[in-house]
Structures are given as C-alpha cells and as structure tokens.
Design a protein around this motif. Sequence first.
Motif, PDB file in Angstrom:
ATOM      1  N   GLY A 316       0.818  -1.208   0.000  1.00  0.00           N
ATOM      2  CA  GLY A 316       0.000   0.000   0.000  1.00  0.00           C
ATOM      3  C   GLY A 316       0.849   1.254   0.000  1.00  0.00           C
ATOM      4  N   VAL A 317       1.914   1.247   0.780  1.00  0.00           N
ATOM      5  CA  VAL A 317       2.822   2.388   0.813  1.00  0.00           C
ATOM      6  C   VAL A 317       3.481   2.595  -0.549  1.00  0.00           C
ATOM      7  CG1 VAL A 317       4.951   3.287   1.844  1.00  0.00           C
ATOM      8  CG2 VAL A 317       3.255   2.140   3.284  1.00  0.00           C
ATOM      9  N   MET A 318       3.890   1.495  -1.185  1.00  0.00           N
ATOM     10  CA  MET A 318       4.555   1.605  -2.485  1.00  0.00           C
ATOM     11  C   MET A 318       3.604   2.183  -3.533  1.00  0.00           C
ATOM     12  SD  MET A 318       6.887  -1.875  -2.512  1.00  0.00           S
ATOM     13  CE  MET A 318       8.186  -1.251  -3.592  1.00  0.00           C
ATOM     14  N   TYR A 319       2.342   1.758  -3.507  1.00  0.00           N
ATOM     15  CA  TYR A 319       1.359   2.334  -4.433  1.00  0.00           C
ATOM     16  C   TYR A 319       1.124   3.815  -4.110  1.00  0.00           C
ATOM     17  CZ  TYR A 319      -0.264  -1.780  -7.023  1.00  0.00           C
ATOM     18  OH  TYR A 319      -0.364  -2.850  -7.888  1.00  0.00           O
ATOM     19  N   ALA A 320       0.987   4.119  -2.836  1.00  0.00           N
ATOM     20  CA  ALA A 320       0.683   5.494  -2.447  1.00  0.00           C
ATOM     21  C   ALA A 320       1.820   6.448  -2.757  1.00  0.00           C
ATOM     22  CB  ALA A 320       0.347   5.544  -0.956  1.00  0.00           C
ATOM     23  N   GLN A 321       3.047   5.940  -2.790  1.00  0.00           N
ATOM     24  CA  GLN A 321       4.214   6.776  -3.048  1.00  0.00           C
ATOM     25  C   GLN A 321       4.737   6.622  -4.473  1.00  0.00           C
ATOM     26  OE1 GLN A 321       7.049   5.772   0.007  1.00  0.00           O
ATOM     27  NE2 GLN A 321       5.877   6.768   1.619  1.00  0.00           N
ATOM     28  N   GLY A 322       4.152   5.680  -5.245  1.00  0.00           N
ATOM     29  CA  GLY A 322       4.643   5.460  -6.604  1.00  0.00           C
ATOM     30  C   GLY A 322       6.051   4.921  -6.630  1.00  0.00           C
ATOM     31  N   ARG A 323       6.356   4.010  -5.724  1.00  0.00           N
ATOM     32  CA  ARG A 323       7.709   3.473  -5.610  1.00  0.00           C
ATOM     33  C   ARG A 323       7.739   2.069  -6.187  1.00  0.00           C
ATOM     34  NH1 ARG A 323       8.302   4.187  -0.455  1.00  0.00           N
ATOM     35  NH2 ARG A 323       8.496   2.061   0.343  1.00  0.00           N
ATOM     36  N   GLY A 324       8.332   1.933  -7.384  1.00  0.00           N
ATOM     37  CA  GLY A 324       8.402   0.641  -8.060  1.00  0.00           C
ATOM     38  C   GLY A 324       7.174   0.336  -8.879  1.00  0.00           C
ATOM     39  N   VAL A 325       6.191   1.248  -8.859  1.00  0.00           N
ATOM     40  CA  VAL A 325       4.937   1.074  -9.580  1.00  0.00           C
ATOM     41  C   VAL A 325       4.343   2.470  -9.785  1.00  0.00           C
ATOM     42  CG1 VAL A 325       3.566   0.852  -7.465  1.00  0.00           C
ATOM     43  CG2 VAL A 325       2.757  -0.216  -9.573  1.00  0.00           C
ATOM     44  N   ALA A 326       3.471   2.616 -10.780  1.00  0.00           N
ATOM     45  CA  ALA A 326       2.825   3.911 -11.000  1.00  0.00           C
ATOM     46  C   ALA A 326       2.034   4.317  -9.762  1.00  0.00           C
ATOM     47  CB  ALA A 326       1.906   3.837 -12.219  1.00  0.00           C
ATOM     48  N   LEU A 327       2.125   5.582  -9.398  1.00  0.00           N
ATOM     49  CA  LEU A 327       1.434   6.072  -8.210  1.00  0.00           C
ATOM     50  C   LEU A 327      -0.070   5.846  -8.344  1.00  0.00           C
ATOM     51  CD1 LEU A 327       2.249   9.301  -6.291  1.00  0.00           C
ATOM     52  CD2 LEU A 327      -0.127   8.665  -6.702  1.00  0.00           C
ATOM     53  N   ASP A 328      -0.666   5.214  -7.338  1.00  0.00           N
ATOM     54  CA  ASP A 328      -2.099   4.915  -7.346  1.00  0.00           C
ATOM     55  C   ASP A 328      -2.554   4.850  -5.891  1.00  0.00           C
ATOM     56  OD1 ASP A 328      -4.665   3.872  -7.534  1.00  0.00           O
ATOM     57  OD2 ASP A 328      -4.174   2.486  -9.158  1.00  0.00           O
ATOM     58  N   SER A 357      -6.476  12.889   5.284  1.00  0.00           N
ATOM     59  CA  SER A 357      -5.958  13.783   4.245  1.00  0.00           C
ATOM     60  C   SER A 357      -6.512  13.504   2.858  1.00  0.00           C
ATOM     61  CB  SER A 357      -4.431  13.677   4.204  1.00  0.00           C
ATOM     62  OG  SER A 357      -4.038  12.335   3.988  1.00  0.00           O
ATOM     63  N   GLY A 358      -7.320  12.438   2.714  1.00  0.00           N
ATOM     64  CA  GLY A 358      -7.885  12.127   1.406  1.00  0.00           C
ATOM     65  C   GLY A 358      -6.895  11.470   0.467  1.00  0.00           C
ATOM     66  N   ILE A 359      -6.035  10.609   0.987  1.00  0.00           N
ATOM     67  CA  ILE A 359      -5.060   9.893   0.153  1.00  0.00           C
ATOM     68  C   ILE A 359      -5.693   8.593  -0.327  1.00  0.00           C
ATOM     69  CG2 ILE A 359      -2.777   8.834   0.052  1.00  0.00           C
ATOM     70  CD1 ILE A 359      -1.946  10.615   2.379  1.00  0.00           C
TER      71      ILE A 359
END
Length: 410
Positions: A316-328, A357-359
């Motif tokens: 979830g963190v990687m998606y939220a930060q766009g780390r290794g995958v497109a930010l989603d 924060s609406g993330i």
Amino acid sequence: MRLAWLLIAIAGSALAATPARATDPTELTNAIKALDAGDVKGALATVQRYALSGNNAAQNELGWLYETGHGVPVDYSEAVKWYKLSALHGGASDQNNLGRMYESGLGVPKNYAEAEKWFGLSALQNFPMGEFDLAYLHDRGLGTVPPFEQTVALYKKAADQGLAVAQYQYALCAKNGHVADGQAVATDYFTRAADQGYGPALDQLGRDHELGRGVPVNHLIAFEFYKRGAEAGDGNAMTHLAALYEAGLGVARNYAEAAHWYRLAVDRNIPLAAYRLGIIAEQGLATGTRNYTEAFAWVRTAADVGNLAEAQNHLGVMYAQGRGVALDATEGARWFHRAAAQNNAAAMENLAMAYKSGIGVPVEPAEARRWHEQALAHGYTPPASAAPAAAPAPLANDLLSVAGGNSTRP
C-alpha cells in the motif's frame, strides 16, 4: 485450537516403496531393486507377473510405480488397484497407502471415512505411518474424531517407533500443553526427529535457541540448527537462517547470503521470505543499488499470493508513493484495508492518515479517528516527536511501512 500447529503442510505419509521381503523369490527381489533404481526394461514384466499371482511386495511396488510415475506414466487409478489388492490381503503399508489415496482423492473420490478405515487397519498392525496418518486425520477434525488424548497417544506410539514426522508432531503436542512436562518432552522429541535430519524439527530447535524458549538465548547454536534444517530442505529454516544473515546474529552479516536463502525459501512458498527479498532490493542491501521494480515484485508476491499482512501494508505504501509502480493512492488504500483486516496496526494508522488527508479515499474525519483508535488498540505507538493534532494533514510519504516505521523516498 487443538491442532498442533504444523509449520509445514504434511502431505500424508513419506511415500516410498516397501522393500521386498527376505522370503520373496530372488527373481522378484532383483526386479524390485532394478525398478527402484530406474531400470524398467524386463523388471516391470517380472513384477507384474508376481503381482498378478498375489505377491504383496510386487503389488505394493506396482502401486508405488503408478502413483509416482517411477518408470511408468502416472496412473492413480492403477495405483489404487494394486494398493487395494495388497491391502485386502493384510499388507499394512498398502492399507496405509490406500488410506492416503482416499484422503487425497487420487484415483478414487475423496472419502475421509474410507481413509480412516484403512489408516485404522494399518495402525492395528502397529505400522507407524498408519498410526501417524490416523492421528493426523483426527487432529484435523476429520473422520470419527476421538478424544484428543487418544490422538496424542497415537502420535507418541508412532514416534516411539522412530518415525521422525510423528516425533515432531508429538513434540508440538507437548509444546502446546497436551503432555505433562511439556517443554522438556517437546525438546526431547524435537531432538529425536532432528537427529534423523528432519528439517522442521531442526527449525524448531533453532527457534528455541534464538528466542530462549526453555534454553538460554544462543544465536550461534540457533544458526547451526537453522543451517542443518535449511540444508535438509525446510523452507522455514531457510527463512530463519536468512534472517540471521540479514541481522548479523550468530554469523557475520551478509545480505547476499541472506538473499540466497530467502530465494530458496520462496521456492518453498514461504511468503515472509518474498517480503524480506523485497526489503533487501528496495534498500539495495545486497547489491548496493536500490531496485524498486524488483522490490515491488517481491512485496506483491508476499502480499497477494502469500496474504502476508505486513507485506500488504508495505505494498500500500509503495502504491501510495509510486515506488516501483505507477502512483495509485486508491490501490494503496485498498491494500491498507486488506492488511488492516488482518489486524496490522501500521495499516490501520495508514488508513487513519489516508482518511484524514484524502489519500486514495474521501476525507472522512470520523473514519480517520476510528482507524487511529483501532491502530492504538492493536499496538501502534505514535512516535515521540508526533506532531500536534492541529498540524497539517500528512503527505503520502509520511505513511507507515514495516511495523510502524516511516517509509519515505530516499
């Protein structure tokens, strides 16, 4: 729950052909030895001839050949036919083998009552694998389940005949309080199984020495047990060995060696190993270069295929930060929800921040408060330097990763 918490899935018996008896004709004995060595030519016809004449050893051999595909095409129905012929003539090994086929539904419809019947007949002849398989069937609540004390006694009976998997299982029963002097008995029977090179038992003894369960903490001894268990092919021992290499406990820290053992453990379907490979790749620990794409692939495997809560949160963190995958951020929130459903405190806190924060989700202060309270109830501890309540809403890179630590882009 009474089940003795297997660390690996035990797929019934340790399948093997029964050796020819001393009373069997030399021609048959030599043919069975040839087949076991993979020399099918000529030997198969000899064994078939004796099997048709009613020889139990020959019938057992044919059942084993057809079940395993050893020199012949796999044919479970044919295996059942030969196992049954021998079982009906009182062959204890084949009674147990036939029980396994009914238990697993190979060559016959799955039928736990039939499995129980054949395991029971084998156990009545004091065949240790029959005793174990009957106990293990009952341990899982299958068949006509007797009082648990009888199941434990059956494990012990098989264990005392030297069957390593039964020694391991009886030790787990003792460890979980089903036997008097539990820890001492558990150590005794784990040691008996370990002395036979049984990987899960070696792993258990390693855990005892690493965590100080009934013995003083000693990472050097833990390392030796894990190494033996890993070399015996046990995936959990491989993972625990890798963790010692990663942490530098009981051995010099070596991330490359840790990654090597984690990869072998992944091949044995250990989700934690995949997750740790993701962390090593993400931080560049083994190579000196961060590889977010590789890290994402490993973490995704642990989160999705392995259903590992901490990996789901990290994904979830990687998606939220766009780390290794497109930010989603929306996908990130979905993974936080999956991890939170498994009571992962960091994921709950991430959801609290997301709703605040609406993330990836709508701004919902009530949901934010609810998830924050859930996180606290499940062990989340806010950092000492936490901002006051009036501080601005957190950004995506303030999300919590492994066990509540901040995960920010380097």
